[in-house]
Design an enzyme around this catalytic site. Structure first.
Site, PDB file in Angstrom:
ATOM      1  CG  ASP A 187      30.499  44.753  44.213  1.00 24.34           C
ATOM      2  OD1 ASP A 187      29.345  44.554  45.070  1.00 24.34           O
ATOM      3  OD2 ASP A 187      31.799  43.813  44.149  1.00 24.34           O
ATOM      4  CG  HIS A 215      34.785  42.565  36.993  1.00 24.48           C
ATOM      5  ND1 HIS A 215      34.702  41.542  36.456  1.00 24.48           N
ATOM      6  CD2 HIS A 215      33.998  42.074  37.871  1.00 24.48           C
ATOM      7  CE1 HIS A 215      34.192  40.269  36.876  1.00 24.48           C
ATOM      8  NE2 HIS A 215      33.212  40.889  37.721  1.00 24.48           N
TER       9      HIS A 215
HETATM   10  N1  ACO Z   1      42.296  50.526  41.765  1.00 27.64           N
HETATM   11  C1  ACO Z   1      43.770  50.378  41.762  1.00 27.64           C
HETATM   12  N2  ACO Z   1      44.446  49.337  41.214  1.00 27.64           N
HETATM   13  C2  ACO Z   1      43.597  48.519  40.724  1.00 27.64           C
HETATM   14  C3  ACO Z   1      42.382  48.505  40.523  1.00 27.64           C
HETATM   15  C4  ACO Z   1      41.844  49.454  41.782  1.00 27.64           C
HETATM   16  N3  ACO Z   1      40.292  49.295  42.497  1.00 27.64           N
HETATM   17  N4  ACO Z   1      42.299  47.249  40.613  1.00 27.64           N
HETATM   18  C5  ACO Z   1      43.318  46.592  39.419  1.00 27.64           C
HETATM   19  N5  ACO Z   1      44.359  47.787  40.155  1.00 27.64           N
HETATM   20  C6  ACO Z   1      45.720  47.678  39.121  1.00 27.64           C
HETATM   21  C7  ACO Z   1      46.514  46.966  40.050  1.00 27.64           C
HETATM   22  O1  ACO Z   1      47.377  47.201  40.963  1.00 27.64           O
HETATM   23  C8  ACO Z   1      47.188  46.052  38.883  1.00 27.64           C
HETATM   24  O2  ACO Z   1      48.673  47.281  38.245  1.00 27.64           O
HETATM   25  P1  ACO Z   1      49.671  46.842  37.840  1.00 27.64           P
HETATM   26  O3  ACO Z   1      49.516  45.946  36.453  1.00 27.64           O
HETATM   27  O4  ACO Z   1      50.222  47.986  37.685  1.00 27.64           O
HETATM   28  O5  ACO Z   1      50.682  45.790  38.863  1.00 27.64           O
HETATM   29  C9  ACO Z   1      46.773  45.629  37.798  1.00 27.64           C
HETATM   30  O6  ACO Z   1      45.284  46.810  37.910  1.00 27.64           O
HETATM   31  C10 ACO Z   1      45.364  44.250  37.842  1.00 27.64           C
HETATM   32  O7  ACO Z   1      45.516  43.951  38.760  1.00 27.64           O
HETATM   33  P2  ACO Z   1      44.700  42.771  39.038  1.00 27.64           P
HETATM   34  O8  ACO Z   1      44.354  42.428  40.880  1.00 27.64           O
HETATM   35  O9  ACO Z   1      45.790  42.147  38.755  1.00 27.64           O
HETATM   36  O10 ACO Z   1      43.487  42.208  38.714  1.00 27.64           O
HETATM   37  P3  ACO Z   1      42.054  41.120  38.605  1.00 27.64           P
HETATM   38  O11 ACO Z   1      42.223  40.810  37.693  1.00 27.64           O
HETATM   39  O12 ACO Z   1      43.481  39.385  39.550  1.00 27.64           O
HETATM   40  O13 ACO Z   1      41.687  41.196  40.199  1.00 27.64           O
HETATM   41  C11 ACO Z   1      40.118  42.348  41.361  1.00 27.64           C
HETATM   42  C12 ACO Z   1      40.457  41.930  40.027  1.00 27.64           C
HETATM   43  C13 ACO Z   1      40.205  42.122  42.686  1.00 27.64           C
HETATM   44  C14 ACO Z   1      38.405  42.874  40.730  1.00 27.64           C
HETATM   45  C15 ACO Z   1      40.526  44.044  41.172  1.00 27.64           C
HETATM   46  O14 ACO Z   1      40.391  45.040  40.265  1.00 27.64           O
HETATM   47  C16 ACO Z   1      40.222  44.984  42.651  1.00 27.64           C
HETATM   48  O15 ACO Z   1      40.852  44.651  43.586  1.00 27.64           O
HETATM   49  N6  ACO Z   1      39.186  45.674  42.807  1.00 27.64           N
HETATM   50  C17 ACO Z   1      38.947  46.025  43.885  1.00 27.64           C
HETATM   51  C18 ACO Z   1      37.950  45.036  45.031  1.00 27.64           C
HETATM   52  C19 ACO Z   1      36.460  45.127  44.500  1.00 27.64           C
HETATM   53  O16 ACO Z   1      35.717  46.286  43.794  1.00 27.64           O
HETATM   54  N7  ACO Z   1      36.197  43.871  44.058  1.00 27.64           N
HETATM   55  C20 ACO Z   1      34.789  43.745  43.427  1.00 27.64           C
HETATM   56  C21 ACO Z   1      35.330  43.248  42.440  1.00 27.64           C
HETATM   57  S1  ACO Z   1      32.967  42.477  42.042  1.00 27.64           S
HETATM   58  C22 ACO Z   1      32.618  41.309  42.532  1.00 27.64           C
HETATM   59  O17 ACO Z   1      33.576  40.952  42.820  1.00 27.64           O
HETATM   60  C23 ACO Z   1      31.428  41.435  42.762  1.00 27.64           C
END
Ligand code: ACO
Length: 429
Positions: A364, A307
């Protein structure tokens, strides 16, 4: 607004020092007020994804991502999930205080009175191609509502607009499900509450009348309360940005629905169930899934994990996880997908990659299991999220309209394209 200037910060550029005020929120959140930055220094800030940018001040929702805190109008989400109803929480979000019994009853009557959808709109539902995603239908239909129910202007009538939308979105969600199944629509009933009506409109049938179960009605209330608002997330930001052009309420909400559809946002609840089903069907091991999620060369992410703001367990996910067991025991018995989800969580919570990246289950991760148990089809999960988020979008839109510091949203950019060069005639290219 509960803000006071307590301090200032200085910025030195090429030996020249500039001073900027600091804003402190009621929970001690700090911001550097850079509204005069470009004017004074010629610089802008660069913050893709806005992770460090406050776009507004707001008195609706407080969250602390490090401590896993979420409050609507100051009330902890845990208390609302335990004691409130969705209709009461919607009132709280929009009006800023809990309703009196009289206010709540008035709201209930108004919600019931606005629950029908103009018969002329039925033709739209019937003519969407069968494979249309319900989020696309909902976004279009909410925009279309404006043509059927022109906005009302004075204070009392604006409340009617809000309730009209909250009531009709629920009716339209159920209608689109019935049309998609080629079944006759079920009309809303005055004797049922908001959530009871939704379940009845979805599942009642002349051959098998739907029997309302108070635990399931409660589960739906909790699901919707948990999704009520979440400060400046992607879809709420979309509502505010679109609304900032002073577009009508329906168009701004329609933009929010479109933004919510994405799998990285509200679409994640559908993506989680698809991921868990895939793991179950193909017999993929938990270790393989975790390995894939950690592989930087693989675009796969563990859906329902991570998140932007929460760097600890999402408080909503905790409530949702408890609800899974309760709802499953009530309706359908054990669900293999819940077992997989729990195993994935157990492994991820101790895996160094997930620990180092502060990746915890978000709302979620477990919500799809609850919705599935209630009988909601997977492609409608994000619509359920939208029904829950609607009071949040409305309250944020209302707050932005009333903001004395309102400005049209218009970010800047750093241009990285070609520098000036001459047009070349077609014959010379
Ligand atoms: N699985 C594996 N790795 C992940 C995940 C994940 N679910 N989420 C983040 N990471 C990693 C990224 O690869 C990144 O790694 P790095 O720094 O080594 O390159 C790091 O964690 C940071 O990730 P970002 O995408 O930069 O984080 P951001 O804050 O932009 O994104 C998000 C947050 C979009 C929710 C992300 O965690 C994600 O894609 N999660 C899966 C989708 C999800 O569950 N979305 C629902 C969110 S809650 C809602 O909207 C109600």
């Amino acid at each position: 607004m509960g803000q006071k200037m307590t301090d200032s910060v200085t910025l030195t550029i090429d030996g020249k020092t500039y001073t900027f005020p600091v804003i402190i929120g009621t929970e001690g959140e700090k911001a550097i007020d850079i509204t005069r930055l470009r004017q004074e220094t010629g610089f802008i800030t660069f913050d893709p994804g806005f992770g460090n940018t406050g776009s507004c001040s707001s008195s609706i929702t407080f969250m602390n991502g490090e401590k896993g805190v979420l409050r609507y109008r100051g009330i902890p989400i845990e208390q609302l999930a335990e004691k409130s109803t969705f209709v009461e929480t919607a009132y709280l979000l929009i009006n800023g205080h809990l309703p009196s019994l009289e206010e709540l009853n008035r709201n209930r009557v108004m919600l019931n009175d606005s629950s029908l959808v103009h018969e002329d709109m039925h033709i739209f539902f019937q003519n969407f191609p069968k494979a249309s995603h319900p989020m696309g239908i909902l976004s279009s239909m909410v925009n279309a509502l404006r043509s059927f129910y022109p906005e009302l202007k004075d204070e009392d009538n604006i409340t009617k607009d809000f309730l009209n939308l909250i009531s009709k979105v629920r009716t339209m969600a159920a209608m689109s499900y019935r049309f998609s199944k080629g079944e006759k629509i079920v009309y809303p009933r005055h004797d049922l509450t908001y959530c009871e009506n939704f379940l009845n409109m979805m599942f009642d049938s002349p051959v098998r009348p739907y029997v309302l179960d108070e635990d399931i009605v409660r589960a739906l209330n909790v699901f919707l309360i948990l999704h009520g608002d979440h400060e400046q997330n992607c879809s709420t930001a979309a509502v505010r940005v679109v609304g900032s052009g002073r577009v009508n309420l329906y168009a701004a909400i329609s933009a929010g629905i479109a933004a919510l559809w994405g799998p990285l946002h509200g679409g994640a609840n559908q993506a989680v169930i698809e991921m868990l089903t895939d793991i179950h069907k193909n017999g993929v091991s938990i270790d393989e899934v975790i390995k894939k999620a950690k592989d930087k060369n693989d675009p796969f992410r563990l859906m329902g994990f991570g998140h932007r703001v929460y760097k600890t367990y999402d408080p909503r996910a905790k409530i949702m996880k408890k609800m899974c067991d309760k709802v499953l025991s009530k309706i359908s018995g054990p669900d293999p997908l819940l077992d997989i989800a729990k195993q994935l969580e157990e492994v991820a919570l101790t895996d160094p990659y997930f620990v180092d990246h502060n990746l915890y289950p978000n709302v979620d991760f477990y919500s799809g299991i609850v919705l599935r148990a209630i009988g909601i089809p997977t492609n409608m999960f994000t619509v359920m999220f939208a029904i829950g988020r609607l009071p949040g979008w409305i309250s944020q839109w209302k707050e932005s309209m009333e903001d004395p510091n309102w400005k049209i949203s218009r970010p800047r950019q750093i241009y990285t394209g070609l520098s000036e060069h001459d047009y070349v005639e077609l014959k010379d290219r």
